[in-house]
Structure formats: structure tokens, C-alpha cells
Write an enzyme that holds these catalytic residues in place. Structure first.
Site, PDB file in Angstrom:
ATOM      1  N   GLU A  87       0.881  -1.168  -0.111  1.00  0.00           N
ATOM      2  CA  GLU A  87       0.044  -0.031  -0.131  1.00  0.00           C
ATOM      3  C   GLU A  87       0.938   1.254  -0.155  1.00  0.00           C
ATOM      4  OE1 GLU A  87      -4.024  -1.820   2.115  1.00  0.00           O
ATOM      5  OE2 GLU A  87      -3.295   0.181   2.651  1.00  0.00           O
ATOM      6  N   CYS A 105       4.428   8.163  -0.072  1.00  0.00           N
ATOM      7  CA  CYS A 105       4.618   7.235   1.335  1.00  0.00           C
ATOM      8  C   CYS A 105       4.755   5.970   0.706  1.00  0.00           C
ATOM      9  CB  CYS A 105       3.408   7.474   2.039  1.00  0.00           C
ATOM     10  SG  CYS A 105       3.777   6.763   3.670  1.00  0.00           S
ATOM     11  N   CYS A 112       3.344  -5.481   9.502  1.00  0.00           N
ATOM     12  CA  CYS A 112       4.114  -5.014  10.396  1.00  0.00           C
ATOM     13  C   CYS A 112       4.364  -6.098  11.801  1.00  0.00           C
ATOM     14  CB  CYS A 112       4.228  -3.518  10.959  1.00  0.00           C
ATOM     15  SG  CYS A 112       5.603  -3.089  11.612  1.00  0.00           S
ATOM     16  N   CYS A 116       2.378  -1.781  17.544  1.00  0.00           N
ATOM     17  CA  CYS A 116       2.245  -0.193  18.179  1.00  0.00           C
ATOM     18  C   CYS A 116       0.618  -0.466  18.192  1.00  0.00           C
ATOM     19  CB  CYS A 116       2.687   0.796  17.383  1.00  0.00           C
ATOM     20  SG  CYS A 116       4.476   0.612  17.082  1.00  0.00           S
ATOM     21  N   CYS A 119      -1.848   1.443  15.775  1.00  0.00           N
ATOM     22  CA  CYS A 119      -1.564   1.733  14.351  1.00  0.00           C
ATOM     23  C   CYS A 119      -2.446   0.579  13.746  1.00  0.00           C
ATOM     24  CB  CYS A 119      -0.282   1.287  14.303  1.00  0.00           C
ATOM     25  SG  CYS A 119       0.058   0.802  12.331  1.00  0.00           S
ATOM     26  N   GLY A 159       4.868  -1.204   7.830  1.00  0.00           N
ATOM     27  CA  GLY A 159       6.031  -1.939   7.985  1.00  0.00           C
ATOM     28  C   GLY A 159       7.158  -0.950   8.789  1.00  0.00           C
ATOM     29  N   GLU A 160       8.331  -1.597   9.530  1.00  0.00           N
ATOM     30  CA  GLU A 160       9.157  -1.062  10.005  1.00  0.00           C
ATOM     31  C   GLU A 160      10.254  -0.962   9.203  1.00  0.00           C
ATOM     32  OE1 GLU A 160      10.232   1.056  12.555  1.00  0.00           O
ATOM     33  OE2 GLU A 160      12.188   0.446  11.872  1.00  0.00           O
ATOM     34  N   SER A 219       9.585   7.700  15.310  1.00  0.00           N
ATOM     35  CA  SER A 219       8.359   7.663  16.128  1.00  0.00           C
ATOM     36  C   SER A 219       8.578   7.550  17.541  1.00  0.00           C
ATOM     37  CB  SER A 219       7.688   6.627  15.400  1.00  0.00           C
ATOM     38  OG  SER A 219       6.277   6.998  15.402  1.00  0.00           O
ATOM     39  N   ASN A 295      -5.174   9.415  14.406  1.00  0.00           N
ATOM     40  CA  ASN A 295      -6.237   9.143  13.333  1.00  0.00           C
ATOM     41  C   ASN A 295      -6.875   7.674  13.897  1.00  0.00           C
ATOM     42  OD1 ASN A 295      -7.680   8.946  11.009  1.00  0.00           O
ATOM     43  ND2 ASN A 295      -5.993   8.272   9.663  1.00  0.00           N
ATOM     44  N   CYS A 338      -1.044   8.647   8.770  1.00  0.00           N
ATOM     45  CA  CYS A 338       0.047   7.929   9.419  1.00  0.00           C
ATOM     46  C   CYS A 338      -0.485   6.534  10.118  1.00  0.00           C
ATOM     47  CB  CYS A 338       0.656   8.810  10.534  1.00  0.00           C
ATOM     48  SG  CYS A 338       1.942   7.898  11.538  1.00  0.00           S
TER      49      CYS A 338
HETATM   50  S1  SF4 Z   1       3.279   2.527  13.831  1.00  0.00           S
HETATM   51 FE1  SF4 Z   1       4.682   1.691  12.297  1.00  0.00          FE
HETATM   52  S2  SF4 Z   1       6.137   0.225  13.251  1.00  0.00           S
HETATM   53 FE2  SF4 Z   1       4.256   0.657  14.764  1.00  0.00          FE
HETATM   54  S3  SF4 Z   1       2.908  -1.064  14.000  1.00  0.00           S
HETATM   55 FE3  SF4 Z   1       2.422   0.688  12.605  1.00  0.00          FE
HETATM   56  S4  SF4 Z   1       3.584   0.538  10.775  1.00  0.00           S
HETATM   57 FE4  SF4 Z   1       4.378  -0.986  12.623  1.00  0.00          FE
END
Ligand code: SF4
Length: 365
Positions: A87, A105, A112, A116, A119, A159-160, A219, A295, A338
């Protein structure tokens, strides 16, 4: 004899410029008997026109899985195989002179593993890493399928990036190649959840000529370890002090400040005392704080913050002498802001619950 005169090669034998810098492409083309000048001409044409100019070059393969447009943002998916899609989001903005600009982006993984709690993507778990071709393929689709010139790249999608760093660094080399996409390294930002070792590896790239202005975004999202460990499990492995050590080693300059991302979540990390604590933590760093109003993800225990609360939080940081910006929340209904890039269809196939400690739900509406 070069392949130009051979029968059409099998697709596996073709060179894919999306995964190669121009020197690597020239070297691989030379092994196929292609003159350097001709190979360079084809490489440049591939990235200028978006098409393969010879049968030994893989035709660009990004396949659009879906797209949505809203609030001037475009969110699109690329099909990786029958099951999986990347995406990406194209976000337009006005440059300093008022000229239209676009940020792309990118995703570095599908899903991921970081978990978090605020997220959307975290709910998918990690499904797979993306290759260099698949990362640069997102740029190709934005540029040629959607016809959008891209001025900035941010690794802030799914993803990280530090968990797939070889591919991320490889893709940066291709994206910055002046014979290829030609995106200045100062216009490329890698955003991490706080992998200290990854920051150090990215620093090694940032010490190379041509990459000295790559941007680092971290972050943080919390003023202290107690809150951060609750909303970002990574903090239990690398605490905020260790993370700051790695950030202090980053060669920040006034023209290349570290971007500190802070998602303001009502009742969790939005108190003015939190702003004071955050300012003290950031005091030794040359940084800009990017405040991001939360968000709400699906089934979110928290609402979006009130505008006045975000403003008050920002003012408090500014009062401490910090540079502070605010991210617009364009694309909210596309779930393209985000941490919101998880694909609905994929999520339905593999939804993992996110545990929210009871104390975290204090800000419930
Ligand atoms: S904020 Fe970034 S690092 Fe954390 S779970 Fe979401 S995508 Fe992964």
C-alpha cells in the site's frame, strides 16, 4: 553475441531496472554483451518513460490492486502475488514557492511485526518483507500509472523499514540514482519506530557522498518509558535512553534535523506535563517535532484529539524552544494517514487482536 540479437529471453533472465542502480545495471548488461552507452541509454529511458526498451529488460510489472482518491490524496495497492498487496499514498502539498509538489509514502513490508497499539497496520502482523524492486515499483506506479511526478519519498507506509533494511537501503540507492528516478537524498526520509541498530546502519549510508542529506524520522509518541512501553512494545527492548543515544550519533545539522514523530492520543500522551517531559527528553537533540493528531484505527479505544488540545500541546513544546510542525490528516477516510495503511481485504484474512491495557482506555469517548 548480446541478447539483443537472441530470441526473447525467459522473464527470469531479464534485468529489472527497478532493482538495480545504474552501475549495477551496466555491469549486468555488459555480461549480456550490451555496450555501456546503449545500456545507459536504456536505463535512463526506463526511468524517464516507464517502459522497457529491449527484450532483455523486464517490463515494469507493478500491478495495481486497487486505488482510492480523496482529499487530493491517492492511495493505491500493488499486487505482489494472489494473496498480498503493498500500500502506498501520494500526498500533494504546496512547495515554498507555492508550486504543486507530491510526497510518496512507501511501504517497506506487508504488515508489520511491531504491534504499536494505535496503528492499523499492526493488526495484520508481519506478512512479508518487500524486495528492492517491489519498493521502487511503488514509485514507478505513482510516476507512470498515476502520472504524478514525485518530489519527496517517505518510508512511513506499512512496515518498520529497519526490519527490512537491506532492501530499504537498496531502494534508496536506486531512487536517488541520477540516471534513474533522480530523487535527491535530502528528499528521502526513513521513519523508524526506534530500532537503534538500524539508525546506526542508516547513519553509515548517510556518511557516503551523495547520501549525506538522507533524513531520519523517529516515532517517539510518548514522554516516558512507562507510556511508551504500553503503546509501543519495541520500547521494552530498546528504551528511550538507548534510543536517544543512537539519535545523538546521527549527524544532524540545522539543514538535516531529526524528525521526531509524536502521535497525540487523547488521555494517553496529550497532557501538558507530557509536553514538558518530552521537551526535556529531546533537549540534547537537533530535531523538529512533527505532531500528528491521532487518526482512530478500526475499533479504536481512543477518539481523535480535539483541535484545541493538539494546539495547546504544540504551544507548550514551542514554549520550550522546540521546532514544531503539525501533520495534516488528509486521507483520513482512506485510512491513508500515519500508521493507517493496512489493507482491508488482507486484514480480513489475517486479523490479530491488539491488546489494550485497561489503563490505556482512559480517554474513551
Ligand atoms: S506504527 Fe509503524 S512500526 Fe508501529 S506497528 Fe504501525 S507500521 Fe509498524
Amino acid at each position: 553475441m548480446g541478447l539483443m540479437h537472441a530470441e526473447q529471453p525467459a522473464s527470469a533472465d531479464r534485468l529489472n531496472p527497478l532493482g538495480l542502480t545504474s552501475p549495477a545495471f551496466l555491469a549486468a548488461a555488459a555480461e549480456r554483451g550490451v555496450r555501456e552507452g546503449r545500456a545507459m541509454e536504456l536505463y535512463r529511458a526506463f526511468f524517464r518513460d516507464g517502459r522497457a526498451g529491449a527484450d532483455w529488460i523486464a517490463p515494469p510489472a507493478p500491478v495495481i490492486g486497487g486505488e482510492q482518491r480523496e482529499d487530493a490524496t491517492t492511495k493505491f495497492t500493488l499486487r505482489i502475488d494472489e494473496q498480498l498487496e503493498t500500500e502506498s499514498v501520494i500526498l500533494p502539498y504546496a512547495g515554498r514557492t507555492g508550486r504543486a509538489r507530491n510526497t510518496l509514502c512507501l511501504s517497506s513490508q506487508i504488515g508489520c511485526a511491531m504491534g504499536c497499539t494505535f496503528c492499523e497496520t499492526a493488526q495484520m502482523g508481519l506478512m512479508r518483507n518487500l524486495s528492492v524492486e517491489q519498493i521502487v515499483g511503488q514509485w514507478h506506479a505513482a510516476r507512470f500509472t498515476f502520472g504524478t511526478p514525485i518530489n519527496n519519498i517517505v518510508y512511513m507506509g506499512m512496515g518498520e523499514p529497519m526490519d527490512n533494511l537491506d532492501a530499504v537501503l537498496g531502494a534508496i540507492r536506486v531512487l536517488a540514482d541520477h540516471n534513474g528516478p533522480g530523487i535527491a537524498s535530502s528528499k528521502i526520509a526513513v521513519s523508524t519506530v526506534g530500532r537503534a541498530e538500524g539508525i546506526r546502519q542508516l547513519r553509515r549510508l548517510a556518511e557516503e557522498p551523495g547520501f549525506r542529506r538522507v533524513q531520519l524520522a523517529v516515532s517517539i509518541n510518548a514522554p516516558n518509558d512507562e507510556i511508551r512501553s504500553r503503546i509501543m512494545p519495541i520500547n521494552r527492548a530498546t528504551n528511550m535512553a538507548e534510543l536517544r543515544e543512537a539519535m545523538l550519533e546521527w549527524p544532524a545539522r540545522n539543514t538535516r534535523r531529526i524528525l521526531i514523530e509524536y502521535v497525540v492520543i487523547p488521555g494517553v500522551n496529550d497532557a501538558l506535563e507530557h509536553a514538558d517531559e518530552l521537551a526535556a527528553y529531546l533537549q540534547p537533540l537537533l530535531c523538529t517535532v512533527n505532531v500528528i493528531p491521532y487518526n482512530p484505527r478500526r475499533n479504536s479505544p481512543w477518539p481523535a484529539p480535539r483541535d484545541e488540545a493538539v494546539r495547546a500541546f504544540m504551544d507548550r513544546l514551542i514554549g520550550h524552544g522546540l521546532f514544531v510542525t503539525r501533520r495534516r490528516t488528509m486521507g483520513r477516510s482512506l485510512m491513508g494517514a500515519c500508521g493507517q495503511l493496512g489493507n482491508e481485504k488482507i486484514r480480513r484474512r489475517r486479523l490479530v487482536p491488539i491488546a489494550i491495557p485497561a489503563s490505556e482506555t482512559a480517554g474513551d469517548p
